[in-house]
Motif scaffolding. Structure first.
Motif, PDB file in Angstrom:
ATOM      1  N   GLU A 143       0.915  -1.282   0.026  1.00 48.71           N
ATOM      2  CA  GLU A 143       0.079  -0.067   0.098  1.00 48.71           C
ATOM      3  C   GLU A 143       0.766   1.288   0.041  1.00 48.71           C
ATOM      4  OE1 GLU A 143      -2.780   1.024   3.403  1.00 48.71           O
ATOM      5  OE2 GLU A 143      -4.100   0.007   1.782  1.00 48.71           O
ATOM      6  N   ARG A 144       2.054   1.338   1.050  1.00 47.29           N
ATOM      7  CA  ARG A 144       3.000   2.163   0.782  1.00 47.29           C
ATOM      8  C   ARG A 144       3.510   2.658  -0.600  1.00 47.29           C
ATOM      9  NH1 ARG A 144       5.384   1.005   6.540  1.00 47.29           N
ATOM     10  NH2 ARG A 144       3.847   1.689   7.825  1.00 47.29           N
ATOM     11  N   GLU A 145       3.516   1.492  -1.283  1.00 45.53           N
ATOM     12  CA  GLU A 145       4.183   1.818  -2.906  1.00 45.53           C
ATOM     13  C   GLU A 145       3.118   2.176  -3.806  1.00 45.53           C
ATOM     14  OE1 GLU A 145       7.520   1.382  -3.495  1.00 45.53           O
ATOM     15  OE2 GLU A 145       7.983   0.637  -1.581  1.00 45.53           O
ATOM     16  N   GLY A 146       1.944   2.338  -3.340  1.00 48.64           N
ATOM     17  CA  GLY A 146       0.804   2.793  -4.186  1.00 48.64           C
ATOM     18  C   GLY A 146      -0.043   1.908  -4.651  1.00 48.64           C
ATOM     19  N   TYR A 147      -0.024   0.655  -4.349  1.00 47.63           N
ATOM     20  CA  TYR A 147      -0.824  -0.448  -4.842  1.00 47.63           C
ATOM     21  C   TYR A 147      -2.109  -0.499  -4.076  1.00 47.63           C
ATOM     22  CZ  TYR A 147       3.159  -2.277  -7.298  1.00 47.63           C
ATOM     23  OH  TYR A 147       4.256  -2.209  -7.879  1.00 47.63           O
ATOM     24  N   ASP A 148      -3.191  -1.100  -4.626  1.00 46.22           N
ATOM     25  CA  ASP A 148      -4.583  -1.296  -3.903  1.00 46.22           C
ATOM     26  C   ASP A 148      -4.302  -2.663  -3.326  1.00 46.22           C
ATOM     27  OD1 ASP A 148      -6.972  -1.886  -3.018  1.00 46.22           O
ATOM     28  OD2 ASP A 148      -7.793  -1.920  -4.954  1.00 46.22           O
ATOM     29  N   ALA A 149      -3.768  -2.542  -2.272  1.00 44.85           N
ATOM     30  CA  ALA A 149      -3.304  -3.904  -1.473  1.00 44.85           C
ATOM     31  C   ALA A 149      -4.379  -4.558  -0.635  1.00 44.85           C
ATOM     32  CB  ALA A 149      -1.851  -3.631  -0.560  1.00 44.85           C
ATOM     33  N   ARG A 150      -4.586  -5.763  -0.616  1.00 44.61           N
ATOM     34  CA  ARG A 150      -5.566  -6.474   0.251  1.00 44.61           C
ATOM     35  C   ARG A 150      -4.977  -7.931   1.019  1.00 44.61           C
ATOM     36  NH1 ARG A 150     -10.030  -6.601  -4.639  1.00 44.61           N
ATOM     37  NH2 ARG A 150     -10.165  -4.191  -4.929  1.00 44.61           N
ATOM     38  N   VAL A 151      -5.690  -8.054   1.835  1.00 45.26           N
ATOM     39  CA  VAL A 151      -5.362  -9.426   2.548  1.00 45.26           C
ATOM     40  C   VAL A 151      -6.716 -10.014   2.602  1.00 45.26           C
ATOM     41  CG1 VAL A 151      -4.790 -10.313   4.618  1.00 45.26           C
ATOM     42  CG2 VAL A 151      -3.722  -8.318   4.314  1.00 45.26           C
ATOM     43  N   GLY A 152      -6.427 -11.448   1.866  1.00 47.07           N
ATOM     44  CA  GLY A 152      -7.636 -12.542   1.895  1.00 47.07           C
ATOM     45  C   GLY A 152      -7.265 -13.460   2.743  1.00 47.07           C
ATOM     46  N   GLN A 153      -8.220 -14.295   3.492  1.00 51.03           N
ATOM     47  CA  GLN A 153      -8.320 -15.262   4.280  1.00 51.03           C
ATOM     48  C   GLN A 153      -9.083 -16.364   3.762  1.00 51.03           C
ATOM     49  OE1 GLN A 153      -8.717 -14.528   8.452  1.00 51.03           O
ATOM     50  NE2 GLN A 153      -8.595 -16.553   8.782  1.00 51.03           N
ATOM     51  N   LEU A 154      -8.306 -17.477   3.713  1.00 52.79           N
ATOM     52  CA  LEU A 154      -8.795 -18.608   3.343  1.00 52.79           C
ATOM     53  C   LEU A 154     -10.303 -19.027   4.525  1.00 52.79           C
ATOM     54  CD1 LEU A 154      -6.087 -20.746   1.999  1.00 52.79           C
ATOM     55  CD2 LEU A 154      -7.756 -19.727   0.570  1.00 52.79           C
ATOM     56  N   PRO A 155     -11.426 -19.557   4.038  1.00 52.14           N
ATOM     57  CA  PRO A 155     -12.329 -19.673   4.943  1.00 52.14           C
ATOM     58  C   PRO A 155     -12.067 -20.886   5.872  1.00 52.14           C
ATOM     59  CG  PRO A 155     -13.080 -19.679   2.683  1.00 52.14           C
ATOM     60  CD  PRO A 155     -11.829 -19.875   2.592  1.00 52.14           C
ATOM     61  N   ASP A 156     -12.379 -20.676   7.009  1.00 51.62           N
ATOM     62  CA  ASP A 156     -12.299 -21.842   8.200  1.00 51.62           C
ATOM     63  C   ASP A 156     -12.754 -23.058   7.647  1.00 51.62           C
ATOM     64  OD1 ASP A 156     -10.965 -20.032   9.479  1.00 51.62           O
ATOM     65  OD2 ASP A 156     -12.650 -19.682  11.138  1.00 51.62           O
ATOM     66  N   GLU A 157     -13.782 -23.157   6.957  1.00 55.04           N
ATOM     67  CA  GLU A 157     -14.642 -24.249   6.436  1.00 55.04           C
ATOM     68  C   GLU A 157     -13.865 -24.997   5.498  1.00 55.04           C
ATOM     69  OE1 GLU A 157     -16.836 -20.658   4.514  1.00 55.04           O
ATOM     70  OE2 GLU A 157     -16.213 -21.408   6.712  1.00 55.04           O
ATOM     71  N   TRP A 158     -12.662 -24.497   5.145  1.00 56.40           N
ATOM     72  CA  TRP A 158     -11.858 -25.119   3.957  1.00 56.40           C
ATOM     73  C   TRP A 158     -11.024 -25.838   4.744  1.00 56.40           C
ATOM     74  CZ3 TRP A 158     -10.391 -21.583  -0.580  1.00 56.40           C
ATOM     75  CH2 TRP A 158     -11.566 -20.937  -1.254  1.00 56.40           C
ATOM     76  N   ARG A 159     -10.885 -25.958   5.922  1.00 62.24           N
ATOM     77  CA  ARG A 159      -9.818 -26.412   6.709  1.00 62.24           C
ATOM     78  C   ARG A 159      -9.983 -28.075   6.659  1.00 62.24           C
ATOM     79  NH1 ARG A 159      -9.816 -22.816  12.325  1.00 62.24           N
ATOM     80  NH2 ARG A 159      -8.549 -21.075  11.392  1.00 62.24           N
ATOM     81  N   ASP A 160      -9.000 -28.758   6.704  1.00 62.12           N
ATOM     82  CA  ASP A 160      -8.984 -30.095   6.734  1.00 62.12           C
ATOM     83  C   ASP A 160      -8.957 -30.590   8.303  1.00 62.12           C
ATOM     84  OD1 ASP A 160      -6.279 -30.034   7.632  1.00 62.12           O
ATOM     85  OD2 ASP A 160      -5.440 -30.530   5.806  1.00 62.12           O
ATOM     86  N   ALA A 161      -8.940 -32.177   8.457  1.00 57.79           N
ATOM     87  CA  ALA A 161      -8.880 -32.768   9.609  1.00 57.79           C
ATOM     88  C   ALA A 161      -7.865 -32.114  10.476  1.00 57.79           C
ATOM     89  CB  ALA A 161      -8.853 -34.287   9.566  1.00 57.79           C
ATOM     90  N   ASN A 162      -6.606 -31.861   9.927  1.00 60.55           N
ATOM     91  CA  ASN A 162      -5.635 -31.270  10.673  1.00 60.55           C
ATOM     92  C   ASN A 162      -5.679 -29.704  11.035  1.00 60.55           C
ATOM     93  OD1 ASN A 162      -4.196 -33.819  10.747  1.00 60.55           O
ATOM     94  ND2 ASN A 162      -3.478 -33.314   8.657  1.00 60.55           N
ATOM     95  N   GLY A 163      -7.021 -29.264  10.825  1.00 68.20           N
ATOM     96  CA  GLY A 163      -6.901 -27.778  11.081  1.00 68.20           C
ATOM     97  C   GLY A 163      -6.429 -26.709  10.162  1.00 68.20           C
ATOM     98  N   LYS A 164      -5.886 -27.361   8.934  1.00 69.63           N
ATOM     99  CA  LYS A 164      -5.301 -26.359   7.762  1.00 69.63           C
ATOM    100  C   LYS A 164      -6.124 -26.185   6.451  1.00 69.63           C
ATOM    101  CE  LYS A 164      -0.794 -25.611   5.733  1.00 69.63           C
ATOM    102  NZ  LYS A 164       0.886 -25.788   5.883  1.00 69.63           N
ATOM    103  N   SER A 165      -6.066 -24.985   5.987  1.00 71.09           N
ATOM    104  CA  SER A 165      -6.611 -24.621   4.789  1.00 71.09           C
ATOM    105  C   SER A 165      -5.502 -23.897   3.931  1.00 71.09           C
ATOM    106  CB  SER A 165      -7.774 -23.711   5.042  1.00 71.09           C
ATOM    107  OG  SER A 165      -8.331 -23.311   3.609  1.00 71.09           O
ATOM    108  N   ASP A 166      -5.223 -24.673   2.992  1.00 74.72           N
ATOM    109  CA  ASP A 166      -4.335 -23.775   1.861  1.00 74.72           C
ATOM    110  C   ASP A 166      -4.610 -24.050   0.343  1.00 74.72           C
ATOM    111  OD1 ASP A 166      -3.641 -26.736   1.271  1.00 74.72           O
ATOM    112  OD2 ASP A 166      -1.738 -26.497   2.663  1.00 74.72           O
TER     113      ASP A 166
END
Length: 192
Positions: A143-166
């Motif tokens: 953002e400081r470099e002038g970009y429209d910067a965003r942070v996305g988050q993978l949904p919790d419901e995508w997590r597998d049995a180990n508690g991870k979503s990628d």
């Protein structure tokens, strides 16, 4: 596997002109080789694109690039803390400028660190939000470099049995469930 040794997955790295500049094992860097941004799509990675996304890991970057097609350029950092590495940061800025990106999203893995039954458990509360913190740090710098910067988050419901979503696991699960690519692309857009 022979004699207890495994052949590593080799990651090709390309420069901003699309030329192959080196190979490295998926985990770690050979002595003397600096960490760098991975450009998904190989030789076709450097093209004009108004929207870019930065993810964690080269394999995840390739999986996502396959789904989003030419609408988004995708790159992977070799570990979330590498966004602070000067070489990786310089690669990010060079890449986003060269492709002409205006929007840059940073979306790292989503992992449950608060459940003591999971191997990813972290006892200290402040250690449980590392991916989000590093994604936000990268977005603030962009953002400081002038970009429209965003942070996305993978949904919790995508997590597998180990508690991870990628990206790679989530996309593979959607494809195995028979979801059409258009639906998968819409799921990606919702993450942003």
């Amino acid at each position: 596997k022979e004699d207890g040794l495994c052949n590593p997955i080799l990651i090709p790295n390309y420069d901003l002109s699309g030329g192959l500049i080196g190979l490295r094992p998926h985990k770690g860097f050979p002595k003397g080789q600096k960490p760098q941004l991975y450009l998904a799509g190989g030789r076709q990675a450097v093209r004009q694109c108004k929207k870019a996304v930065i993810v964690e890991d080269e394999i995840k970057a390739n999986a996502l690039q396959d789904v989003v097609g030419k609408d988004w350029a995708v790159a992977g950092v070799p570990g979330i803390t590498q966004v602070k590495n000067l070489h990786v940061w310089a690669d990010i800025l060079s890449w986003t400028k060269q492709i002409g990106a205006h929007v840059v999203a940073v979306v790292f893995d989503n992992e449950e660190h608060g459940d003591p039954k999971l191997r990813s458990f972290r006892a200290q509360l402040e250690d449980r939000f590392e991916a989000e913190i590093w994604a936000r740090a990268c977005a603030v710098r962009l953002e400081r470099e002038g970009y429209d910067a965003r942070v996305g988050q993978l949904p919790d419901e995508w997590r597998d049995a180990n508690g991870k979503s990628d990206w790679d696991s989530a996309l593979a699960a959607m494809l195995q469930a028979g979801k059409p690519r258009t639906e998968i692309r819409l799921a990606f857009e919702k993450v942003l």
